[in-house]
Structures are given as C-alpha cells and as structure tokens.
Write a protein that holds these residues in place. Sequence first.
Motif, PDB file in Angstrom:
ATOM      1  N   LEU A  86       0.809  -1.219   0.000  1.00  0.00           N
ATOM      2  CA  LEU A  86       0.000   0.000   0.000  1.00  0.00           C
ATOM      3  C   LEU A  86       0.840   1.266   0.000  1.00  0.00           C
ATOM      4  N   GLY A  87       1.792   1.352   0.924  1.00  0.00           N
ATOM      5  CA  GLY A  87       2.611   2.553   1.006  1.00  0.00           C
ATOM      6  C   GLY A  87       3.492   2.759  -0.205  1.00  0.00           C
ATOM      7  N   HIS A  88       3.886   1.665  -0.855  1.00  0.00           N
ATOM      8  CA  HIS A  88       4.785   1.762  -2.007  1.00  0.00           C
ATOM      9  C   HIS A  88       4.084   2.342  -3.239  1.00  0.00           C
ATOM     10  N   PHE A  89       2.794   2.107  -3.373  1.00  0.00           N
ATOM     11  CA  PHE A  89       2.091   2.500  -4.602  1.00  0.00           C
ATOM     12  C   PHE A  89       1.079   3.628  -4.416  1.00  0.00           C
ATOM     13  N   TRP A  90       0.775   4.007  -3.169  1.00  0.00           N
ATOM     14  CA  TRP A  90      -0.314   4.970  -3.000  1.00  0.00           C
ATOM     15  C   TRP A  90      -0.035   6.292  -3.715  1.00  0.00           C
ATOM     16  N   ASN A  91       1.196   6.765  -3.675  1.00  0.00           N
ATOM     17  CA  ASN A  91       1.499   8.060  -4.297  1.00  0.00           C
ATOM     18  C   ASN A  91       1.259   8.064  -5.804  1.00  0.00           C
ATOM     19  N   GLN A  92       1.195   6.883  -6.410  1.00  0.00           N
ATOM     20  CA  GLN A  92       0.899   6.815  -7.846  1.00  0.00           C
ATOM     21  C   GLN A  92      -0.583   6.573  -8.115  1.00  0.00           C
ATOM     22  N   PRO A  96      -8.772   7.393  -1.859  1.00  0.00           N
ATOM     23  CA  PRO A  96      -9.021   6.984  -0.470  1.00  0.00           C
ATOM     24  C   PRO A  96      -8.839   5.484  -0.288  1.00  0.00           C
ATOM     25  N   VAL A  97      -8.364   5.115   0.910  1.00  0.00           N
ATOM     26  CA  VAL A  97      -8.159   3.711   1.276  1.00  0.00           C
ATOM     27  C   VAL A  97      -9.134   3.372   2.396  1.00  0.00           C
ATOM     28  N   TYR A  98      -9.982   2.373   2.164  1.00  0.00           N
ATOM     29  CA  TYR A  98     -10.999   1.993   3.140  1.00  0.00           C
ATOM     30  C   TYR A  98     -10.637   0.664   3.797  1.00  0.00           C
ATOM     31  N   CYS A  99     -10.785   0.609   5.122  1.00  0.00           N
ATOM     32  CA  CYS A  99     -10.550  -0.629   5.855  1.00  0.00           C
ATOM     33  C   CYS A  99     -11.157  -0.480   7.247  1.00  0.00           C
ATOM     34  N   ARG A 100     -11.174  -1.570   7.977  1.00  0.00           N
ATOM     35  CA  ARG A 100     -11.686  -1.545   9.332  1.00  0.00           C
ATOM     36  C   ARG A 100     -10.593  -1.110  10.316  1.00  0.00           C
ATOM     37  N   LYS A 101     -10.954  -0.929  11.576  1.00  0.00           N
ATOM     38  CA  LYS A 101     -10.111  -0.207  12.524  1.00  0.00           C
ATOM     39  C   LYS A 101      -8.745  -0.847  12.741  1.00  0.00           C
ATOM     40  N   PHE A 102      -8.707  -2.157  13.034  1.00  0.00           N
ATOM     41  CA  PHE A 102      -7.431  -2.816  13.284  1.00  0.00           C
ATOM     42  C   PHE A 102      -6.526  -2.726  12.059  1.00  0.00           C
ATOM     43  N   ALA A 107      -2.359   0.012   8.334  1.00  0.00           N
ATOM     44  CA  ALA A 107      -2.250   0.752   7.075  1.00  0.00           C
ATOM     45  C   ALA A 107      -1.673   2.144   7.307  1.00  0.00           C
ATOM     46  N   HIS A 108      -2.080   2.776   8.378  1.00  0.00           N
ATOM     47  CA  HIS A 108      -1.574   4.115   8.719  1.00  0.00           C
ATOM     48  C   HIS A 108      -0.053   4.081   8.828  1.00  0.00           C
ATOM     49  N   ARG A 109       0.467   3.047   9.487  1.00  0.00           N
ATOM     50  CA  ARG A 109       1.916   2.906   9.639  1.00  0.00           C
ATOM     51  C   ARG A 109       2.593   2.669   8.289  1.00  0.00           C
ATOM     52  N   LYS A 110       1.978   1.831   7.441  1.00  0.00           N
ATOM     53  CA  LYS A 110       2.541   1.568   6.112  1.00  0.00           C
ATOM     54  C   LYS A 110       2.666   2.862   5.307  1.00  0.00           C
ATOM     55  N   MET A 111       1.640   3.684   5.387  1.00  0.00           N
ATOM     56  CA  MET A 111       1.648   4.939   4.626  1.00  0.00           C
ATOM     57  C   MET A 111       2.729   5.886   5.154  1.00  0.00           C
ATOM     58  N   GLU A 112       2.822   6.017   6.469  1.00  0.00           N
ATOM     59  CA  GLU A 112       3.822   6.912   7.050  1.00  0.00           C
ATOM     60  C   GLU A 112       5.235   6.483   6.687  1.00  0.00           C
ATOM     61  N   GLU A 113       5.495   5.184   6.705  1.00  0.00           N
ATOM     62  CA  GLU A 113       6.840   4.671   6.424  1.00  0.00           C
ATOM     63  C   GLU A 113       7.307   5.027   5.021  1.00  0.00           C
ATOM     64  N   ASP A 117       0.280   9.766   2.333  1.00  0.00           N
ATOM     65  CA  ASP A 117      -0.585  10.519   3.229  1.00  0.00           C
ATOM     66  C   ASP A 117      -1.425   9.584   4.091  1.00  0.00           C
ATOM     67  N   PRO A 118      -1.113   9.435   5.378  1.00  0.00           N
ATOM     68  CA  PRO A 118      -1.891   8.509   6.212  1.00  0.00           C
ATOM     69  C   PRO A 118      -3.317   8.971   6.450  1.00  0.00           C
ATOM     70  N   GLU A 119      -3.595  10.264   6.203  1.00  0.00           N
ATOM     71  CA  GLU A 119      -4.963  10.760   6.381  1.00  0.00           C
ATOM     72  C   GLU A 119      -5.913  10.210   5.322  1.00  0.00           C
ATOM     73  N   GLN A 120      -5.366   9.547   4.320  1.00  0.00           N
ATOM     74  CA  GLN A 120      -6.209   8.943   3.291  1.00  0.00           C
ATOM     75  C   GLN A 120      -6.778   7.595   3.740  1.00  0.00           C
ATOM     76  N   ILE A 121      -6.388   7.121   4.928  1.00  0.00           N
ATOM     77  CA  ILE A 121      -6.943   5.893   5.477  1.00  0.00           C
ATOM     78  C   ILE A 121      -8.305   6.212   6.094  1.00  0.00           C
ATOM     79  N   CYS A 122      -9.341   5.606   5.567  1.00  0.00           N
ATOM     80  CA  CYS A 122     -10.707   5.853   6.037  1.00  0.00           C
ATOM     81  C   CYS A 122     -11.198   4.614   6.789  1.00  0.00           C
ATOM     82  N   ILE A 123     -11.445   4.770   8.075  1.00  0.00           N
ATOM     83  CA  ILE A 123     -11.898   3.652   8.909  1.00  0.00           C
ATOM     84  C   ILE A 123     -13.415   3.519   8.786  1.00  0.00           C
ATOM     85  N   VAL A 124     -13.868   2.318   8.477  1.00  0.00           N
ATOM     86  CA  VAL A 124     -15.304   2.072   8.318  1.00  0.00           C
ATOM     87  C   VAL A 124     -15.725   0.900   9.198  1.00  0.00           C
ATOM     88  N   ASP A 125     -16.978   0.896   9.573  1.00  0.00           N
ATOM     89  CA  ASP A 125     -17.533  -0.212  10.340  1.00  0.00           C
ATOM     90  C   ASP A 125     -17.954  -1.328   9.399  1.00  0.00           C
TER      91      ASP A 125
END
Length: 556
Positions: A86-92, A96-102, A107-113, A117-125
Amino acid sequence: MSGGERLIYLPLGGAGEVGMNAYVYGYGKPGKERLILVDLGVTFPDMDSTPGVDLIMPDMSWLIDRADQLEAILITHGHEDHIGGLGHFWNQLRVPVYCRKFTGHLAHRKMEERGADPEQICIVDAFPETIEAGPFGLSFLPVSHSIPESSALIIDTPVGRIVHTGDFKLDGAPVVGEAFDPELWHDIAGDGVKVLTCDSTNIVVPHPGRSESTLGPNIRKLVAESSGMVVATTFASNVARVKTLAEAGRDAGRSVCLMGRAMLRMVSVAVETGVLTDFPPVISHEEAEDIPRENLMLIVTGSQGERRAASAQLSRGKYLGMKLAEGDTFLFSSKTIPGNERSVLGIVNAYSEMGVNVIDDTSSSYHVSGHANRPDLEAVHDLMRPQMLVPMHGEHRMLRRHMEVAEEKGISSIVATNGTMLDLTGDTPRVAEHVETGRVYLDGTQLIGALDGVVRGRIRMALNGHVLLTVILDEEDEPLGDPWAESMGLAETGRSKASLVELIESEAGQFMARADDKVLLDDDKLDAGLRRVARQVCVEEIGKKPEVTVVISRLA
C-alpha cells in the motif's frame, strides 16, 4: 448489458500464486470503466530466485496508467500479502483507502513509512455500513481468519452483487475476533449472488477445518508438562494464537515475555483497537533475565525461519540476553509456508544440537489453518448460491480444482490468473482480454522491474563468479603496461596449480600484444576479445565461465 457497460474483474496479483494479492473490479464502457482495487500486497524473496531483494510486489503499471479511473482501494485485512504494497504505490494511485479499525492502524503505519498521506486511510464499520465509490456500493462483511477484523467485501454493482471472500475460514469460536455467522451470510446472499470471488488456498484439503479454540487444551498441557524454559513461535499477526500461548504460560505459573518487534506491535495494536482483551500480563526482556528458566515462557517471532527474527537469533546464540539450553522446549505453533522449509529446518537442527526439545506441527495439535478447507468452501457455495464462481488466492492447481468443485455443483466458473481480465456482465464469466502484468522488486530503496536485468545479473554472478579485467592504452593507443585482473567468487588456483588471476593477466597481455589496430582502436572489439580470453582461461582452469567486466582506459 445496459448502454454497452460491462462488469470486469482483473487480478494483478494473487491469482496463480499464494501472496501478493491485488484485484481490480470495474464497471462502465469498455476502456472507461470506473475501478476499485481490492488489496495491495507483497510476497517475500528467497536467495535462490531473488537474491538480495527485500520485497516482491505486483506490477501495477496497468492500474497506474488508469489512476484517473480509480475510485478507491479497499483492504480486507492486515496480512502483508494484502496490505504490504500500500505505502509503495499509494502516491501513484492517490485515492481513499478503506478498511476496518485494526487494519487501519497497520495501514496508517505503512503509509507513514513510505511518505504517503496517512490521512487517506478511512476507517469504516462492518456491514451494514456502506461506502459509495463510483458505480459501486461497498460493505465489509466480518469473517474468521488468522488476524483480527478480517473481512469479505460485498460489492454491489448495477448488474448484481459480488461477494469477494478475502481470506477466511468457518470458525464459530476464533478466540479473538468475530465468529463466522452463517445467518448473516445467508441474509447477504438474499435471492442469490451474481459472483462469488473465493479464497482457494485449502481447496485440496479434504477434511473440514478446525476452530482456533480447539488448540487451547493441547497447548496448555504441553506447557504445563515441559521442564526448563518454554519458547513458542507463531505468526505475529495471529493474536488469537499469541493469546492462547500466553494464557498457557500463565496457567502453568510461568512469567510470559513477548520478543520481536512484530509480535509487540501486533499485540499493542490489537489491545489499542479493542479487539484483544484480557491478555495475560507480560514482562520485559530485561525482567526475563532474572526469572528462573523453569518459570519462564517466551513467545517470539520467526516461525518461518526469518534470519533476523527472534527464533533464528536464539538458534545462533543469544537474543536480547536470552539463551536456550539443554532441556528447554521450543514449539512451532505454525505451519511452514512452502519455500521456507530449508530456513526452518536449519533452526530446528541448531536447537537439536543444543539439546532443546523441538515440537513442530507434524501432529496438527498446535496449529490450525486460517483458510477454509474443501468441505467448508462447498458449504459457502451452498450458502451463497452464486451464479458464477471465480477462484482466487491460490496457485494454479488450487484455482483449477476450485473451478472443478464449483462446476460439479452446477456453478459456472473459470480460472483467471494474473493479467486475465474477465467480463462478468452476462450469465457466465468470459475472458475479455489479457493485460501485461508481472512482478516488481523492492531492491534496497528502489523499485525495479522483473525484466530490468538487475536480479538476473545478480543470479549470474552468484552462479558463475566475476572477473574484473583492466587495461590502459597510451596516447598512441598502444597498451601501457600489462593488464591486471581481480576475481570474486572463484577458486584462486585451477588445474595447473598456478594463480588464476595471473593466468588471466598473462593471456590478456598476449592478446593485447597480438591485437592489430582494428581491435586496439575499437572499444567494443577489445572488450569482446578480452572477455573471451578471461572466460577461456577460467573454463580450462576451473571449469567455470564467469561474468567478466572489462575496463578500458585511454590516456588520449
């Protein structure tokens, strides 16, 4: 087909292999479909086929070229083969990236590394929450697997409902996380599902799968009856297993210590997100050094023989002050993934030499799979009653067998490996086209293509060795001094017992002395001739034809 629109499915990774999952769905006019991407994973290299490579990822060029058509990325769960790219290709891709909380925390960590942009991680129920992405309505459907908050995806399209299972098993008591809910799945199916895109990993296993909760008694008995220190390893992401192991240690009166960054991180995220509760107290590795070994249990990373993980380092001596000794017990509460056998066996033998009692999964008493076996898959087929079944997540033999099982029940099915685009609009799946796909390697900090030649060249050097041959020509294009050679990965002497390097230098010097102006004035001809000389010497002396690099320096 209304207005010429079509529904397509295109695996870019994960179909024809286990790992590196990336699946595209699209709807719209051919070539102009609005797209979603389900998962973006990696697989791991080995020294035989990809020496020195850090990670292997799917070639996303087809999707990157159509990034303006992409609506969203959805991640079904947090295993590396589904989230690692995810983090390797998101900039291309930049959607938005959708996933559940855990999964979102990982994913947030993958993006930061990777500077995404980790703010593009959208947590959904989970279902019934629905995401609208272009022509798609999307919901996360809880499933059991070997990592918390795994999900199937409900993909509602203008021509019918798709259920993409992700990785799953039928487990009514998974210890941690949500149990498989057949009533919910029955309700999701309603009057039937158009397409079931289904995990195929364990299609060849003939017996029903077992629940994670069945392992507790066996593991507790083993830990209670063991003398000396007990060390256990499992997949760090399987926090249910980690909890079972920790509880077994606590119940046996042992202090429990978690070792390995991945283990600590996964447990921490699971507790933070609320999916892991009542975890036994643990001690630090500094505290563990002061505990009598018969009162201590370590739970460590490295179930697949990873060289830098805790299991491997303990097998080589000490890790964070801890050392195994004769009479200790080491448990592999895991299955060895095909390809890792050699690494795991090396660790097992190292422990054996120490006098450590090693217990693996041969008896199936200490590990259960996170994937549904054939009877469980057939039960899901019956539950969902799909019009079509598309096998995914598996080697070709698995996909083909899954197709056969579906067709035996009258379900239309087809095998689509990476790069095979299916048209799912009608009553049966059909191949629409084939797109170029493959693998991309993370080599250090750079992404390189499989056809770039970097890895191929590295393998050739590993197999054949290397010779560096340097010559200097003066202002008159005449040889200045003798050529000199250096070798790497080759025997120092051969059949004649003389120095291999000196023989190469001698033959290269004679070649230069014989060469006419046509050769001496032409770098290409000189390069080819000197390569030929060096290889010929090596073949005659040591029976090897090395890679040869010729450096030609001209003072003019």
